[in-house]
Design a protein around this motif. Structure first.
Motif, PDB file in Angstrom:
ATOM      1  N   GLY A 286       6.309  -7.294  -8.317  1.00 60.00           N
ATOM      2  CA  GLY A 286       5.128  -6.679  -7.714  1.00 60.00           C
ATOM      3  C   GLY A 286       4.784  -5.331  -8.309  1.00 60.00           C
ATOM      4  N   THR A 287       5.797  -4.582  -8.765  1.00 68.66           N
ATOM      5  CA  THR A 287       5.575  -3.296  -9.430  1.00 68.66           C
ATOM      6  C   THR A 287       6.440  -3.237 -10.683  1.00 68.66           C
ATOM      7  N   PHE A 288       5.971  -2.460 -11.659  1.00 66.40           N
ATOM      8  CA  PHE A 288       6.619  -2.438 -12.959  1.00 66.40           C
ATOM      9  C   PHE A 288       6.481  -1.048 -13.564  1.00 66.40           C
ATOM     10  N   LYS A 289       7.394  -0.679 -14.427  1.00 64.87           N
ATOM     11  CA  LYS A 289       7.360   0.680 -14.972  1.00 64.87           C
ATOM     12  C   LYS A 289       6.140   0.920 -15.841  1.00 64.87           C
ATOM     13  N   ASP A 290       5.576  -0.152 -16.421  1.00 64.27           N
ATOM     14  CA  ASP A 290       4.331  -0.025 -17.186  1.00 64.27           C
ATOM     15  C   ASP A 290       3.745  -1.420 -17.375  1.00 64.27           C
ATOM     16  N   ALA A 291       2.534  -1.478 -17.929  1.00 63.54           N
ATOM     17  CA  ALA A 291       1.831  -2.750 -18.082  1.00 63.54           C
ATOM     18  C   ALA A 291       2.552  -3.679 -19.048  1.00 63.54           C
TER      19      ALA A 291
ATOM     20  N   ASN B 245       0.795  -1.221   0.000  1.00 64.27           N
ATOM     21  CA  ASN B 245       0.000   0.000   0.000  1.00 64.27           C
ATOM     22  C   ASN B 245       0.833   1.279   0.000  1.00 64.27           C
ATOM     23  N   HIS B 246       2.141   1.175   0.199  1.00 63.00           N
ATOM     24  CA  HIS B 246       2.994   2.369   0.190  1.00 63.00           C
ATOM     25  C   HIS B 246       3.828   2.500  -1.090  1.00 63.00           C
ATOM     26  N   THR B 247       3.605   1.633  -2.044  1.00 67.69           N
ATOM     27  CA  THR B 247       4.491   1.607  -3.214  1.00 67.69           C
ATOM     28  C   THR B 247       4.383   2.863  -4.078  1.00 67.69           C
ATOM     29  N   LEU B 248       3.251   3.588  -3.976  1.00 69.46           N
ATOM     30  CA  LEU B 248       3.078   4.826  -4.745  1.00 69.46           C
ATOM     31  C   LEU B 248       3.202   6.069  -3.863  1.00 69.46           C
ATOM     32  N   ASP B 249       3.827   5.919  -2.689  1.00 71.52           N
ATOM     33  CA  ASP B 249       3.970   7.077  -1.796  1.00 71.52           C
ATOM     34  C   ASP B 249       4.709   8.233  -2.454  1.00 71.52           C
ATOM     35  N   ARG B 250       5.594   7.940  -3.390  1.00 71.46           N
ATOM     36  CA  ARG B 250       6.272   8.985  -4.165  1.00 71.46           C
ATOM     37  C   ARG B 250       5.818   8.961  -5.623  1.00 71.46           C
ATOM     38  N   SER B 251       4.570   8.575  -5.813  1.00 70.96           N
ATOM     39  CA  SER B 251       3.918   8.564  -7.115  1.00 70.96           C
ATOM     40  C   SER B 251       4.649   7.659  -8.103  1.00 70.96           C
ATOM     41  N   ASP B 252       4.314   7.814  -9.380  1.00 69.46           N
ATOM     42  CA  ASP B 252       4.915   6.966 -10.419  1.00 69.46           C
ATOM     43  C   ASP B 252       6.428   7.114 -10.445  1.00 69.46           C
ATOM     44  N   ALA B 253       6.904   8.330 -10.275  1.00 69.77           N
ATOM     45  CA  ALA B 253       8.349   8.562 -10.336  1.00 69.77           C
ATOM     46  C   ALA B 253       9.069   7.775  -9.251  1.00 69.77           C
TER      47      ALA B 253
ATOM     48  N   ASP C  88       0.938   8.014 -14.556  1.00 72.52           N
ATOM     49  CA  ASP C  88       1.766   8.011 -15.758  1.00 72.52           C
ATOM     50  C   ASP C  88       2.068   6.593 -16.214  1.00 72.52           C
ATOM     51  N   GLY C  89       1.111   5.697 -15.974  1.00 71.37           N
ATOM     52  CA  GLY C  89       1.237   4.349 -16.521  1.00 71.37           C
ATOM     53  C   GLY C  89       2.002   3.361 -15.685  1.00 71.37           C
ATOM     54  N   ALA C  90       2.484   3.739 -14.519  1.00 72.07           N
ATOM     55  CA  ALA C  90       3.176   2.779 -13.672  1.00 72.07           C
ATOM     56  C   ALA C  90       2.218   1.653 -13.287  1.00 72.07           C
ATOM     57  N   GLU C  91       2.757   0.470 -13.135  1.00 69.15           N
ATOM     58  CA  GLU C  91       1.930  -0.714 -12.936  1.00 69.15           C
ATOM     59  C   GLU C  91       2.164  -1.325 -11.564  1.00 69.15           C
ATOM     60  N   VAL C  92       1.077  -1.466 -10.801  1.00 70.60           N
ATOM     61  CA  VAL C  92       1.107  -2.133  -9.504  1.00 70.60           C
ATOM     62  C   VAL C  92       0.235  -3.384  -9.606  1.00 70.60           C
TER      63      VAL C  92
END
Length: 335
Positions: free
Chosen positions: A108-113, A82-90, A147-151
């Motif tokens: 678990g997380t990726f720069k895009d789909a 739940n904290h993986t986007l604490d600093r947004s996509d960047a 900005d398209g980041a993938e969780v």
């Protein structure tokens, strides 16, 4: 996790020049390295200093934190939480970049789909046994990717497809690692039991969970085909600056797998052990690990600073009582 007090102490130990987390995992490292493959949940972005490093509620840690975990012996970092986007996509992408540059496998997380479709499933070769690790989270604290980041979110259809893809890619075992449940509750929520039943119906081989910040029961369950599957609802906290009794420590789960004479791979058993996340000891000598926040395994409980042993006793007593009462087929590790 890295709360502000952890960041402040690491900066103090580094003399104001960087952040020193090197002692945080010194005492638990032998247990981690003893595993053929060790997995940890990284519940903070590695923000690269942009906006400063921060604790709760929006976390961001320096790369040296990941280095300390890597050097302690962890082989795979889970990043869907739940904290993986604490600093947004960047921040999400910066975390991926940092882990890649440090040679740390992650999922678990990726720069895009599109990248997710290429990198999932993540399959580790563990002494000749191919194990897929899939990682999902219930959400990201209401922060959405812009900005398209993938969780990897908990989506049953997506999970089913990625389990199937894992097997097609040659995985002999599938381990699903889930960020789920209700914070600070010592018993699993109905949503956890429901998803567990769904995963068992998909014939997965391991279900390991976290997020509630406290331990929850561990059970050996069965799939419809009769396969034994270890289920961990929550491992609690590994390291943090949380202060309530049940959040001061957590548990390791140890899963034993093997290949039989016919070539079939299966889970043999699971055990657990507890540990305590000690706060810095003002009386610690220079060079002592206890100068920092330090994870101390139960077998080294005598190393816990005297002023904190009451907290350890309360945490360990309550956790052990829960496990003794509600675990099924899972016992404490014997040394």
């Amino acid at each position: 996790m890295t709360h502000q007090a952890q960041l402040d102490q690491a900066r103090k130990l580094a003399g104001g020049n960087g952040y020193d987390f090197s002692d945080c995992f010194t005492l638990i490292a032998p247990d981690v390295r003893n595993a053929d493959y060790a997995v940890v949940n990284l519940e903070t972005p590695l923000g690269g200093g942009r906006g400063g490093y921060t604790g709760f509620p929006c976390f961001s840690a320096p790369d040296s934190y990941a280095v300390a975990l890597r050097d302690a012996g962890f082989d795979l970092f889970l990043t869907a939480n739940n904290h993986t986007l604490d600093r947004s996509d960047a921040g999400l992408r910066r975390t991926i970049q940092a882990l890649d540059s440090l040679g740390i496998p992650h999922t678990g997380t990726f720069k895009d789909a599109q990248t997710r479709s290429k990198l999932v499933p993540f399959i580790a070769d563990i002494n000749g046994i191919k194990v897929a690790f899939l990682n999902y989270t219930y959400g990201t604290n209401g922060i959405t990717a812009k900005d398209g980041a993938e969780v990897s979110l908990i989506d049953r259809d997506a999970i089913r497809r990625e389990i199937e893809a894992s097997r097609k890619a040659g995985a002999e075992l599938v381990c699903v690692c889930v960020h789920w449940g209700v914070e600070y509750q010592l018993h699993e929520h109905a949503t956890q039991r429901s998803l567990t039943d769904y995963l068992l119906a998909q014939e997965v081989d391991m279900i390991i969970g976290g997020h509630p910040h406290v331990v929850q029961p561990m059970q050996m369950k069965q799939t419809p085909s009769g396969k034994r599957v270890p289920v961990v609802y929550s491992l609690g906290n590994f390291i943090s600056n949380m202060k309530t009794d049940d959040t001061r420590g957590g548990a390791l789960s140890l899963v034993y797998i093997s290949r039989d004479g016919s070539g079939k791979v299966s889970v043999d058993s699971m055990a657990y052990d507890t540990f305590y996340a000690a706060k810095p000891d003002p009386a610690a000598r220079p060079g002592s690990a206890l100068r920092n926040f330090t994870v101390i395994p139960s077998r080294m409980a005598d190393s816990i600073p005297a002023a904190q042993r009451g907290w350890w006793n309360t945490f360990n007593t309550r956790a052990t009582r829960l496990f003794d009462t509600e675990n099924t087929g899972v016992s404490r590790r014997k040394y």
